[in-house]
Design an enzyme around this catalytic site. Structure first.
Site, mmCIF file in Angstrom:
data_model
loop_
_atom_site.group_PDB
_atom_site.id
_atom_site.type_symbol
_atom_site.label_atom_id
_atom_site.label_comp_id
_atom_site.label_asym_id
_atom_site.label_seq_id
_atom_site.Cartn_x
_atom_site.Cartn_y
_atom_site.Cartn_z
ATOM 1 N NE ARG A 94 -3.498 2.431 2.844
ATOM 2 C CZ ARG A 94 -3.062 3.615 3.903
ATOM 3 N NH1 ARG A 94 -2.422 3.024 4.642
ATOM 4 N NH2 ARG A 94 -3.813 4.465 3.633
ATOM 5 C CG HIS A 138 -1.155 8.743 3.657
ATOM 6 N ND1 HIS A 138 -1.154 7.513 3.876
ATOM 7 C CD2 HIS A 138 -0.549 9.302 4.664
ATOM 8 C CE1 HIS A 138 -1.036 7.218 5.031
ATOM 9 N NE2 HIS A 138 -0.341 8.323 5.586
ATOM 10 C CD GLU A 183 -4.497 7.598 10.095
ATOM 11 O OE1 GLU A 183 -4.133 8.739 10.246
ATOM 12 O OE2 GLU A 183 -4.322 6.458 10.408
ATOM 13 C CG ASN A 309 -5.201 3.403 8.746
ATOM 14 O OD1 ASN A 309 -5.125 2.340 8.144
ATOM 15 N ND2 ASN A 309 -4.411 4.414 8.286
ATOM 16 C CE1 TYR A 311 0.254 2.687 13.611
ATOM 17 C CE2 TYR A 311 -2.074 3.991 12.615
ATOM 18 C CZ TYR A 311 -0.349 3.088 12.320
ATOM 19 O OH TYR A 311 -0.103 3.267 11.463
ATOM 20 C CD GLU A 362 -1.444 3.888 8.083
ATOM 21 O OE1 GLU A 362 -0.965 4.335 9.222
ATOM 22 O OE2 GLU A 362 -1.656 4.787 7.216
HETATM 23 C C1 FCB Z 1 -0.946 7.146 10.927
HETATM 24 C C2 FCB Z 1 -0.559 7.664 9.378
HETATM 25 C C3 FCB Z 1 0.651 7.172 9.151
HETATM 26 C C4 FCB Z 1 1.667 6.892 10.131
HETATM 27 C C5 FCB Z 1 1.208 6.296 11.224
HETATM 28 C C6 FCB Z 1 1.985 6.027 12.219
HETATM 29 O O1 FCB Z 1 -1.800 8.093 11.497
HETATM 30 O O2 FCB Z 1 -1.640 7.241 8.578
HETATM 31 O O3 FCB Z 1 1.154 7.927 7.876
HETATM 32 O O4 FCB Z 1 2.040 8.362 10.398
HETATM 33 O O5 FCB Z 1 0.137 6.974 11.812
#
Ligand code: FCB
Length: 450
Positions: A94, A138, A183, A309, A311, A362
């Site tokens: 990607r 992006h 995002e 995404n 995290y 992500e």
């Molecule tokens: C996300 C972004 C990516 C990267 C990660 C850690 O928010 O999409 O570009 O910075 O975090």
């Protein structure tokens, strides 16, 4: 390691033993990057400045004073980087397209040299048996469009659809999937309200207007992608995470509901239900965005996939986000919470009857990696990836339609306001020599994929 009482493996042990064969047939495994974070070559072949070039030049914006002007020099090293991707054994890559390379004035003439680069990448991936997955936005908006208000200007949504059409017309069905936006919470709230990302303003009404025009841009771009690349998948990527209440005190519960509204539902509801969430709309009062007749019908366009995404989760009290006691965190200070990924998948599946198939576009972690000789030992990243894959598998086995997973990131790169100080890569980058070195986590992923 097994639990001797029951002989069932602990979650960590189960995670460590995972291989791709545990996932449904056809499940796609990949790695991800974005244009500004890796390409460099900021002034070559007709590329115009993006809002990130402008932002990085402003003192104090980037913690190490750096920029993406050189980054990983991927623009020149793309062939060796594609070899690296192929060597990992992934199915898919990607990457994002830089709008200022393709339409340098933001709107108007297309720069063929800009498209040539992405065509080389696309064909280079296909030649190596790797599926190309393209993100159209992006965050590197042409700076000239920011001079006219950026995403607070409704015209930017139309400019985005025109640019998207130019990319899809050139790359066409060779691309496995097109995601319009990455995002939109970041390119609206983090960029216009919190001010941590370009353009760095602090204005809630501007952020909500930007968010609406981003979503409108998605709605306008989707038919253009479908027209030029009818066989490719088309959709959008959101950053999502559970926003949990820090306690059962009513004020914390209220704050968590509000955080969920701003972070998750403000984007999910218009896209999947054709309406903004009424409670959050009321919360933002006079800062609500300028919605015109027909906008929500455009925004609710059917998607082939939803990119997520993930995290971390948020744990929210009346005073804001808190870190639970005993939490382990990454180098970003983000709590490591794989269960949040399972919870998020189950919640999306329960709350949105029209939920399209999901790709995790992500997931990953920054740690302060150090090179020792030719090795980079990063056991915490391997544990992060494997426990999150395990959490994803749990959701998949519970019936959520999840089609793929992309690790963030292929290689260390320019981490926005943190510059080069945060390393998210499976591959280590020595920024003085541009040498790439597979970290232990990359070797683990390679073995997982074998
Ligand atoms: C996300 C972004 C990516 C990267 C990660 C850690 O928010 O999409 O570009 O910075 O975090």
């Amino acid at each position: 390691m097994t639990n001797t009482l029951t002989d069932t493996p602990t979650p960590a042990a189960r995670a460590a033993a995972l291989t791709r064969r545990d996932f449904p047939a056809g499940f796609v495994f990949g790695v991800a990057t974005s244009s500004y974070q890796i390409e460099g070559a900021a002034h070559e072949d007709g590329r115009s400045p993006s809002i990130w070039d402008v932002f990085c030049a402003q003192p104090g914006r980037i913690s190490d004073g750096s920029s993406g002007a050189v980054a990983c020099d991927h623009y020149h090293r793309w062939e060796q980087d594609l070899d690296l991707i192929a060597a990992l054994g992934v199915d898919a890559y990607r990457f994002s397209v830089a709008w200022p390379r393709v339409v340098p004035a933001g709107r108007g003439p297309v720069n063929p040299a800009g498209l040539d680069f992405y065509e080389r990448l696309t064909d280079g991936l296909l030649a190596r048996g790797v599926q190309p997955h393209v993100t159209l936005y992006h965050w590197d908006l042409p700076a000239t469009l920011q001079d006219q208000g950026g995403w607070t200007n409704r015209d930017t949504a139309y400019a985005f659809a025109e640019y998207s059409a130019a990319v899809a017309a050139r790359l066409g069905n060779r691309v496995a999937s097109y995601a319009t936006l990455n995002e939109p919470w970041c390119s609206s709230v983090l960029s216009y309200e919190i001010g941590e990302h370009a353009p760095g303003t602090r204005d809630r009404a501007a952020a909500l207007s930007a968010a609406h025009h981003l979503l409108l841009g998605h709605g306008l771009a989707m038919p253009e992608i479908r027209r030029h690349a009818p066989q490719s998948q088309a959709g959008i990527v959101l950053n999502l995470g559970p926003q949990e209440s820090a306690s059962d005190r009513p004020e914390d519960i209220l704050a968590a509901r509000q955080a969920d509204g701003r972070f998750n539902r403000w984007f999910l509801d218009p896209l999947l239900r054709g309406e903004y969430p009424a409670d959050t709309w009321a919360d933002v009062g006079a800062d609500a965005p300028p919605v015109q007749d027909g906008d929500l019908e455009l925004i609710r366009v059917p998607n082939d996939f939803l990119g997520v995404n993930y995290y971390s989760r948020g744990v929210i009290g009346a005073q804001g986000g808190v870190l639970p006691e005993g939490a382990s965190v990454t180098d970003m200070g983000w709590e490591i919470h794989p269960q949040g990924l399972t919870d998020l998948m189950l919640r999306l599946n329960a709350d949105y009857p029209n939920l399209p198939p999901i790709y995790i576009t992500e997931n990953g972690a920054a740690f302060a990696d150090e090179r020792s000789g030719d090795r980079v030992h990063d056991p915490r990243r391997t544990e992060f990836l494997s426990t999150h894959l395990n959490a994803l598998l749990n959701a998949s086995q519970a019936g959520v339609d999840i089609r793929g997973y992309f690790a963030w990131s292929l290689m260390d790169n320019f981490e926005w306001a943190y510059g080069y100080q945060k390393r998210f890569g499976l591959v280590y980058v020595d920024y003085t020599t541009q040498e790439r070195l597979l970290k232990d986590s990359a070797l683990w992923y390679q073995a997982f994929l074998k």
